[in-house]
Design an enzyme around this catalytic site. Structure first.
Site, PDB file in Angstrom:
ATOM      1  N   VAL A  15       0.830  -1.212   0.000  1.00 61.42           N
ATOM      2  CA  VAL A  15       0.000   0.000   0.000  1.00 61.42           C
ATOM      3  C   VAL A  15       0.861   1.259   0.000  1.00 61.42           C
ATOM      4  O   VAL A  15       0.650   2.185  -0.804  1.00 61.42           O
ATOM      5  CB  VAL A  15      -0.953  -0.017   1.229  1.00 61.42           C
ATOM      6  CG1 VAL A  15      -1.726   1.285   1.323  1.00 61.42           C
ATOM      7  CG2 VAL A  15      -1.909  -1.202   1.133  1.00 61.42           C
ATOM      8  N   GLU A 131     -10.866   5.537   3.713  1.00 63.84           N
ATOM      9  CA  GLU A 131     -11.529   4.978   2.523  1.00 63.84           C
ATOM     10  C   GLU A 131     -10.926   3.644   2.096  1.00 63.84           C
ATOM     11  O   GLU A 131     -11.632   2.720   1.692  1.00 63.84           O
ATOM     12  CB  GLU A 131     -11.439   5.985   1.365  1.00 63.84           C
ATOM     13  CG  GLU A 131     -12.144   5.581   0.101  1.00 63.84           C
ATOM     14  CD  GLU A 131     -13.650   5.458   0.282  1.00 63.84           C
ATOM     15  OE1 GLU A 131     -14.128   4.309   0.367  1.00 63.84           O
ATOM     16  OE2 GLU A 131     -14.348   6.482   0.343  1.00 63.84           O
ATOM     17  N   VAL A 134     -11.896  -0.362   3.515  1.00 58.98           N
ATOM     18  CA  VAL A 134     -12.986  -1.253   3.100  1.00 58.98           C
ATOM     19  C   VAL A 134     -13.068  -1.274   1.577  1.00 58.98           C
ATOM     20  O   VAL A 134     -13.228  -0.236   0.943  1.00 58.98           O
ATOM     21  CB  VAL A 134     -14.349  -0.787   3.666  1.00 58.98           C
ATOM     22  CG1 VAL A 134     -15.440  -1.790   3.299  1.00 58.98           C
ATOM     23  CG2 VAL A 134     -14.288  -0.584   5.166  1.00 58.98           C
ATOM     24  N   GLY A 189       0.566 -15.809  -4.899  1.00 62.57           N
ATOM     25  CA  GLY A 189       0.688 -14.579  -4.104  1.00 62.57           C
ATOM     26  C   GLY A 189      -0.636 -13.877  -3.886  1.00 62.57           C
ATOM     27  O   GLY A 189      -0.681 -12.754  -3.385  1.00 62.57           O
ATOM     28  N   ASP A 203     -11.486 -10.795   8.209  1.00 62.53           N
ATOM     29  CA  ASP A 203     -11.232  -9.574   7.437  1.00 62.53           C
ATOM     30  C   ASP A 203     -12.559  -8.963   6.953  1.00 62.53           C
ATOM     31  O   ASP A 203     -12.777  -7.753   7.058  1.00 62.53           O
ATOM     32  CB  ASP A 203     -10.319  -9.914   6.248  1.00 62.53           C
ATOM     33  CG  ASP A 203     -10.032  -8.713   5.380  1.00 62.53           C
ATOM     34  OD1 ASP A 203      -9.278  -7.832   5.802  1.00 62.53           O
ATOM     35  OD2 ASP A 203     -10.592  -8.641   4.259  1.00 62.53           O
ATOM     36  N   LYS A 207     -14.324  -5.248   8.062  1.00 67.79           N
ATOM     37  CA  LYS A 207     -14.815  -4.261   7.090  1.00 67.79           C
ATOM     38  C   LYS A 207     -16.307  -4.013   7.280  1.00 67.79           C
ATOM     39  O   LYS A 207     -16.778  -2.874   7.221  1.00 67.79           O
ATOM     40  CB  LYS A 207     -14.521  -4.743   5.671  1.00 67.79           C
ATOM     41  CG  LYS A 207     -13.012  -4.800   5.372  1.00 67.79           C
ATOM     42  CD  LYS A 207     -12.711  -5.600   4.112  1.00 67.79           C
ATOM     43  CE  LYS A 207     -11.226  -5.585   3.780  1.00 67.79           C
ATOM     44  NZ  LYS A 207     -10.858  -6.536   2.724  1.00 67.79           N
ATOM     45  N   GLY A 304      -4.715  -4.513  -3.479  1.00 67.30           N
ATOM     46  CA  GLY A 304      -3.625  -4.334  -4.430  1.00 67.30           C
ATOM     47  C   GLY A 304      -3.056  -2.928  -4.364  1.00 67.30           C
ATOM     48  O   GLY A 304      -3.673  -2.004  -3.835  1.00 67.30           O
TER      49      GLY A 304
HETATM   50  P1  NAP Z   1       2.828  -4.879   3.894  1.00 65.35           P
HETATM   51  O1  NAP Z   1       3.085  -5.039   2.441  1.00 65.35           O
HETATM   52  O2  NAP Z   1       3.130  -5.993   4.811  1.00 65.35           O
HETATM   53  O3  NAP Z   1       3.651  -3.585   4.358  1.00 65.35           O
HETATM   54  C1  NAP Z   1       3.766  -3.198   5.705  1.00 65.35           C
HETATM   55  C2  NAP Z   1       4.819  -2.102   5.806  1.00 65.35           C
HETATM   56  O4  NAP Z   1       4.873  -1.690   7.151  1.00 65.35           O
HETATM   57  C3  NAP Z   1       6.233  -2.568   5.409  1.00 65.35           C
HETATM   58  O5  NAP Z   1       6.864  -1.591   4.643  1.00 65.35           O
HETATM   59  C4  NAP Z   1       6.947  -2.713   6.755  1.00 65.35           C
HETATM   60  O6  NAP Z   1       8.332  -2.410   6.705  1.00 65.35           O
HETATM   61  C5  NAP Z   1       6.233  -1.654   7.558  1.00 65.35           C
HETATM   62  N1  NAP Z   1       6.281  -1.923   9.003  1.00 65.35           N
HETATM   63  C6  NAP Z   1       5.871  -3.008   9.666  1.00 65.35           C
HETATM   64  N2  NAP Z   1       6.108  -2.865  10.990  1.00 65.35           N
HETATM   65  C7  NAP Z   1       6.672  -1.649  11.130  1.00 65.35           C
HETATM   66  C8  NAP Z   1       7.173  -0.935  12.232  1.00 65.35           C
HETATM   67  N3  NAP Z   1       7.100  -1.427  13.477  1.00 65.35           N
HETATM   68  N4  NAP Z   1       7.712   0.290  12.021  1.00 65.35           N
HETATM   69  C9  NAP Z   1       7.785   0.808  10.771  1.00 65.35           C
HETATM   70  N5  NAP Z   1       7.328   0.173   9.692  1.00 65.35           N
HETATM   71  C10 NAP Z   1       6.794  -1.050   9.871  1.00 65.35           C
HETATM   72  O7  NAP Z   1       1.320  -4.456   4.175  1.00 65.35           O
HETATM   73  P2  NAP Z   1       0.286  -3.836   3.145  1.00 65.35           P
HETATM   74  O8  NAP Z   1      -0.303  -4.938   2.328  1.00 65.35           O
HETATM   75  O9  NAP Z   1       0.862  -2.673   2.454  1.00 65.35           O
HETATM   76  O10 NAP Z   1      -0.896  -3.379   4.142  1.00 65.35           O
HETATM   77  C11 NAP Z   1      -0.795  -2.215   4.917  1.00 65.35           C
HETATM   78  C12 NAP Z   1      -2.179  -1.904   5.497  1.00 65.35           C
HETATM   79  O11 NAP Z   1      -3.093  -1.701   4.451  1.00 65.35           O
HETATM   80  C13 NAP Z   1      -2.773  -3.004   6.361  1.00 65.35           C
HETATM   81  O12 NAP Z   1      -3.522  -2.409   7.395  1.00 65.35           O
HETATM   82  C14 NAP Z   1      -3.690  -3.740   5.399  1.00 65.35           C
HETATM   83  O13 NAP Z   1      -4.745  -4.415   6.041  1.00 65.35           O
HETATM   84  C15 NAP Z   1      -4.217  -2.574   4.598  1.00 65.35           C
HETATM   85  N6  NAP Z   1      -4.710  -2.920   3.275  1.00 65.35           N
HETATM   86  C16 NAP Z   1      -3.929  -3.619   2.429  1.00 65.35           C
HETATM   87  C17 NAP Z   1      -4.389  -3.900   1.155  1.00 65.35           C
HETATM   88  C18 NAP Z   1      -3.537  -4.642   0.170  1.00 65.35           C
HETATM   89  O14 NAP Z   1      -3.981  -4.854  -0.957  1.00 65.35           O
HETATM   90  N7  NAP Z   1      -2.333  -5.041   0.499  1.00 65.35           N
HETATM   91  C19 NAP Z   1      -5.674  -3.488   0.776  1.00 65.35           C
HETATM   92  C20 NAP Z   1      -6.450  -2.768   1.665  1.00 65.35           C
HETATM   93  C21 NAP Z   1      -5.959  -2.484   2.927  1.00 65.35           C
HETATM   94  P3  NAP Z   1       9.375  -3.285   5.856  1.00 65.35           P
HETATM   95  O15 NAP Z   1       8.974  -3.154   4.405  1.00 65.35           O
HETATM   96  O16 NAP Z   1      10.693  -2.673   6.113  1.00 65.35           O
HETATM   97  O17 NAP Z   1       9.241  -4.689   6.357  1.00 65.35           O
HETATM   98  N1  HSE Z   2      -6.840  -9.512   2.310  1.00 64.49           N
HETATM   99  C1  HSE Z   2      -7.798  -8.649   1.715  1.00 64.49           C
HETATM  100  C2  HSE Z   2      -8.550  -9.394   0.624  1.00 64.49           C
HETATM  101  C3  HSE Z   2      -7.189  -7.433   1.082  1.00 64.49           C
HETATM  102  O1  HSE Z   2      -8.220 -10.546   0.288  1.00 64.49           O
HETATM  103  O2  HSE Z   2      -9.497  -8.816   0.108  1.00 64.49           O
HETATM  104  C4  HSE Z   2      -7.001  -6.298   2.031  1.00 64.49           C
HETATM  105  O3  HSE Z   2      -8.211  -5.766   2.464  1.00 64.49           O
END
Ligand code: NAP
Ligand code: HSE
Length: 430
Positions: A15, A131, A134, A189, A203, A207, A304
């Site tokens: 993100v 935003e 969810v 992935g 999850d 939401k 994504g």
């Molecule tokens: P992610 O790829 O695992 O990235 C998490 C990031 O947080 C990484 O850069 C990590 O650092 C950093 N981090 C973790 N612990 C930390 C700490 N203690 N101090 C500083 N940085 C720290 O997660 P993501 O998928 O981007 O998701 C982030 C949020 O968005 C979550 O709440 C998730 O539920 C939400 N979200 C994600 C998606 C999606 O499609 N991925 C969609 C909707 C919502 P490093 O890179 O150095 O390890």
């Molecule tokens: N893990 C969630 C999904 C994405 O599969 O829709 C982040 O909200």
């Protein structure tokens, strides 16, 4: 042009990097739309030395995200770390306490601490925008909070988890089992190494609890959400659903019924003609029903890098424009504590699948139990002939109270002729 909005970004994963992509790629467009530049001042992540594949030359790296959240040269903090506790919670609490607006994609944090955080944001006169939390790129928060503000909302039904929707879609397409498709999704992935939050419905429940608050003006009540995941859905259920004119979807649904709030997450039979049934793969969708507008249906990518960052940037644009609305649509003090309607009181038709020994008297025993619990059968299917062997017996039962059917099935499961725990999937109409 006015002063830049100075941004601190905590988290450089999927993100966070998407946010950097858009800020780098659409700087001029965003400045035009906001009337001021959006300037990324500082970023934080665990690993300073990780190669991220984006240009971060214009900003500094802060090893401690909480220190970033305190910095006086930052106006708004984006929390893209994740998790309901730890660094994510500290960053958001600290930023708000220091008078900074926050943008987050973190549904777990909001489901557990949303009301306390919204109270703090209100007290400090800052925005808490979410935003992206969810349905990723679908602007459902804004739709409920602003676009549909004229309506008393009656019902929300959503496909809110792309991983589950992908697995169910692939199970239907290939006829493969849940376990096989999950393993493939992990290899590609699409699913996390630990998929439990997704496939066990948590999850979606996080939401849904946020949408419920926005829709009904109630304080977030995650603990009242009835949650079932998709682990028990079998290929045979998907095939029977199709034969009966349905498709199985994991829905998060909220309704106000006689003053009580029903929140439930579980696999559902969705009629094939309904738009929710046509939502395939990793896509998300939400059907909202308001008293004046009628039905509103939104579909798009629920996760994504690009779609989630798109929603985060929309929240930033609001802040840059000086737009501030109550976090959950009404001031926190006016959110009501809606009385929860438990799943036991849910009334609706249901699909039931049993594995029974093919021998005389089995049906008679079962139907007697169903009758005693006031459950009426609409359809029954048992194919083939396999004396004394286990065969599938499928029923659709008419509208019935959930607790009645649960008691009947518990009794049926104890019959000698029933060789597997019964499977039940509720049937929805819209
Ligand atoms: P992610 O790829 O695992 O990235 C998490 C990031 O947080 C990484 O850069 C990590 O650092 C950093 N981090 C973790 N612990 C930390 C700490 N203690 N101090 C500083 N940085 C720290 O997660 P993501 O998928 O981007 O998701 C982030 C949020 O968005 C979550 O709440 C998730 O539920 C939400 N979200 C994600 C998606 C999606 O499609 N991925 C969609 C909707 C919502 P490093 O890179 O150095 O390890
Ligand atoms: N893990 C969630 C999904 C994405 O599969 O829709 C982040 O909200």
């Amino acid at each position: 042009m006015a002063e830049p909005l100075r941004i601190g970004l905590c988290g450089l994963g999927t993100v966070g990097l998407g946010v950097v992509d858009i800020l780098n790629g659409h700087g001029r467009l965003l400045a035009e739309r906001c009337g001021r530049p959006l300037s990324l001042v500082s970023v934080s992540a665990r690993d300073r030395n990780k190669s991220r594949g984006v240009n971060l030359s214009g900003c500094d790296f802060e090893a401690d995200p909480v220190a970033l959240a305190r910095r006086p040269d930052i106006d708004v903090v984006i929390e893209a770390i994740g998790g309901s506790e730890g660094a994510a919670r500290q960053v958001v609490e600290t930023a708000i306490a220091h008078g900074k607006s926050v943008v987050t994609a973190n549904k777990a944090l909001l489901a557990h601490h949303g009301i306390a955080l919204a109270t703090a944001a209100e007290t400090n006169g800052v925005s808490l925008n979410f935003e992206a939390s969810v349905a990723g790129g679908i602007p459902i928060v804004k739709t409920l909070r602003e676009g549909l503000a004229a309506n008393a909302l009656e019902r929300i039904s959503g496909i809110l988890n792309g991983t589950c929707n992908y697995i169910l879609t692939e199970m239907e397409r290939t006829g493969a089992s849940f376990e096989t498709v999950l393993a493939e999704a992990q290899a590609l992935g699409y699913a996390e190494a630990d998929p439990s939050f997704d496939v066990d419905g948590i999850d979606t429940a996080h939401k849904l609890s946020i949408l419920t608050s926005l829709a009904f003006g109630t304080a977030i009540d995650f603990s009242s959400v009835h949650v079932e995941g998709i682990r028990n859905v079998q290929a045979i259920d998907i095939a029977y659903a199709r034969e009966l004119g349905f498709r199985i979807k994991l829905l998060g649904q909220a309704r106000r019924i006689d003053g009580r709030i029903e929140q439930r997450v579980h696999p559902c039979f969705v009629p094939l003609g309904q738009p929710l049934a046509a939502v395939a793969g990793v896509f998300n969708a939400v059907l909202a029903q308001g008293d004046f507008v009628g039905r509103v249906f939104l579909e798009g990518r629920g996760a994504g890098r690009g779609p989630t960052a798109s929603a985060i940037i929309a929240d930033l644009v609001d802040i840059a424009r000086g737009l501030r609305v109550p976090t959950f649509a009404v001031p926190v003090g006016r959110l009501t504590r809606g009385q929860a309607l438990p799943i036991a009181d849910h009334i609706g038709p249901c699909y039931v699948r049993l594995r029974v020994l093919d021998r005389p008297g089995v049906l008679a025993a079962m139907t007697a139990i169903l009758a005693r619990h006031d459950v009426s059968i609409e359809t029954m299917i048992q194919r083939g002939r396999a004396p004394d062997e286990a065969v599938a017996l499928v029923m659709v039962v008419h509208e019935t109270k959930d607790s009645n059917l649960a008691s009947a099935l518990a009794e049926i499961a104890r019959l000698d002729s029933v060789v597997e725990q019964p499977c039940r999937i509720r049937i929805e109409s819209f």
